[in-house]
Enzyme design. Structure first.
Site, PDB file in Angstrom:
ATOM      1  N   SER A 134       0.738  -1.334   0.006  1.00 51.01           N
ATOM      2  CA  SER A 134      -0.150  -0.137  -0.005  1.00 51.01           C
ATOM      3  C   SER A 134       0.899   1.319   0.042  1.00 51.01           C
ATOM      4  O   SER A 134       0.304   2.249  -0.790  1.00 51.01           O
ATOM      5  CB  SER A 134      -1.089   0.100   1.239  1.00 51.01           C
ATOM      6  OG  SER A 134      -0.306  -0.177   2.442  1.00 51.01           O
ATOM      7  N   HIS A 169       0.704   4.178   7.147  1.00 49.25           N
ATOM      8  CA  HIS A 169       0.961   4.778   6.113  1.00 49.25           C
ATOM      9  C   HIS A 169       1.303   6.207   6.328  1.00 49.25           C
ATOM     10  O   HIS A 169       1.094   6.816   7.480  1.00 49.25           O
ATOM     11  CB  HIS A 169      -0.546   5.053   5.415  1.00 49.25           C
ATOM     12  CG  HIS A 169      -0.984   3.602   5.218  1.00 49.25           C
ATOM     13  ND1 HIS A 169      -2.021   3.327   5.805  1.00 49.25           N
ATOM     14  CD2 HIS A 169      -0.613   2.669   4.282  1.00 49.25           C
ATOM     15  CE1 HIS A 169      -2.489   2.045   5.055  1.00 49.25           C
ATOM     16  NE2 HIS A 169      -1.243   1.846   4.103  1.00 49.25           N
ATOM     17  N   ASP A 228      -2.571   5.922  11.420  1.00 49.12           N
ATOM     18  CA  ASP A 228      -2.958   4.399  11.445  1.00 49.12           C
ATOM     19  C   ASP A 228      -1.664   3.272  11.701  1.00 49.12           C
ATOM     20  O   ASP A 228      -1.729   2.245  11.870  1.00 49.12           O
ATOM     21  CB  ASP A 228      -3.450   3.780   9.962  1.00 49.12           C
ATOM     22  CG  ASP A 228      -2.561   4.297   8.911  1.00 49.12           C
ATOM     23  OD1 ASP A 228      -1.223   4.240   9.054  1.00 49.12           O
ATOM     24  OD2 ASP A 228      -3.114   3.884   7.811  1.00 49.12           O
TER      25      ASP A 228
END
Length: 379
Positions: free
Chosen positions: A39, A254, A251
């Site tokens: 990601s 990220h 989080d």
């Protein structure tokens, strides 16, 4: 003479389709970078207006179709999302922009990116990806990469090689392999597969791997950085890009948009150190044999007639084989007989004026008429 002329026609008829199908040689000043990961390589930073301003010398070759009108295998301005639909700003955005800013203006940058959020390195293992148990949210993403992200990376990279030269491979992955000490060896296998499948050399195409969010910044996988930093011990051509000081979104996984921008710059600065003093390659070097890159030699006769012209250049035939006419061949440009379908006479020996008409003076070479020019010495 009639038989020789027939043989020449036969060659032209049977091979003209091959010439017509040739493409221009890759541009050595178009630097291509491959990127893969999960990601953070996709990009998870909210897109802001400044990110949508294109850098004219930075493009992305789409690996993901049906996204903002993009088609797989087509070049587009490198504005986010680069990897796929619903991605955001990531390190590749400002990696390419920084290179474009700091390299000579004649050099362009291209990116080929394949990334799947949350994936283990296994998804890029060409002989093991099929055993990967996809999370539900990954299914459509992988499907849009043709069901095989690694193969999509290779397939699109091969298209990129037709246009430019691959200079490096960027990786950001590891959160889903947190704590696994065999991870560097698995990355090594993927890296070597990429090199082999694309005919690349490790010493010419380094691997740049970025750290994950640091523990000091609240990173949930910060301990993985110790393992990531062992990559150069396993892969001599690997380089690790630090994430120290880069903020995260909250989080624990990220980076923030601002951090992604800086991270991309850090990747670029590392690549610039590897590249050293980058010289622009003169692609207009008329003394070089341009047709060799297309699988053909250049013509040895300085007055070879032009029998075919395409985007690559002018072609003639020698020994029943196509040959490229050197672009600075002054003899060819001054050969008045070319327009009539004949060569001009070789200058290696003196010429006899066998025939003269309104076009000029003629002699014979190899049982063929040749035009006498001012460069010829009359016997």
């Amino acid at each position: 003479m009639k038989g020789k002329f027939f043989n020449l026609l036969l060659v032209l008829a049977t091979t003209s389709s091959l010439i017509a199908g040739t493409v221009a040689a890759p541009d050595p000043n178009f630097h291509i970078y491959l990127a893969f990961g999960q990601s953070n390589m996709e990009g998870q930073g909210p897109i802001e207006p400044q990110d949508r301003i294109p850098e004219k010398r930075y493009q992305v070759l789409s690996t993901f179709g049906n996204c903002d009108g993009r088609e797989v295998g087509k070049w587009y301005d490198a504005v986010p999302p680069l990897a796929r639909c619903f991605a955001r700003v990531g390190p590749m955005d400002y990696f390419g922009r920084t290179l474009a800013k700091k390299l000579p203006e004649e050099i362009k940058i291209g990116a080929v990116i394949v990334a799947v959020g949350g994936c283990s390195i296994q998804l890029f293992e060409k002989d093991n990806y099929m055993n990967y148990k996809l999370e539900n949210y990954m299914v459509d993403v992988v499907k849009n990469y043709g069901g095989n992200p690694y193969k999509r990376l290779i397939d699109v990279a091969k298209l990129a090689q037709k246009d430019g030269v691959i200079k490096g491979i960027l990786l950001h992955q590891g959160e889903s392999n947190n704590g696994q000490t065999n991870w560097p060896y698995r990355v090594k296998a993927v890296y070597e597969n990429i090199l082999n499948d694309l005919g690349l050399k490790a010493e010419e195409v380094p691997l740049l791997a970025g750290e994950v969010v640091q523990t000091s910044e609240g990173g949930q996988c910060g301990g993985m950085n110790k393992i990531i930093n062992t990559l150069p011990n396993v892969i001599p051509t690997a380089h690790v890009v630090s994430s120290v000081g880069l903020k995260q979104q909250g989080d624990g996984y990220h980076f923030s948009t601002e951090a992604y921008r800086e991270f991309g710059e850090r990747y670029a600065e590392e690549m610039l150190k590897i590249l050293g003093d980058v010289k622009v390659i003169d692609t207009s070097d008329n003394d070089s044999c341009w047709s060799e890159a297309l699988g053909y030699s250049c013509c040895t006769n300085s007055s070879s007639p032009v029998v075919y012209t395409d985007d690559d250049g002018q072609w003639s035939v020698e020994n029943n084989e196509w040959c490229g006419i050197l672009k600075n061949n002054s003899s060819n440009h001054s050969c008045w007989a070319n327009t009539l379908g004949y060569q001009c006479c070789n200058t290696s020996n003196c010429r006899n004026i066998i025939y003269e008409d309104n076009d000029g003076q003629w002699d014979v070479d190899n049982n063929q008429w040749c035009g006498i020019t001012s460069e010829n010495k009359i016997c």
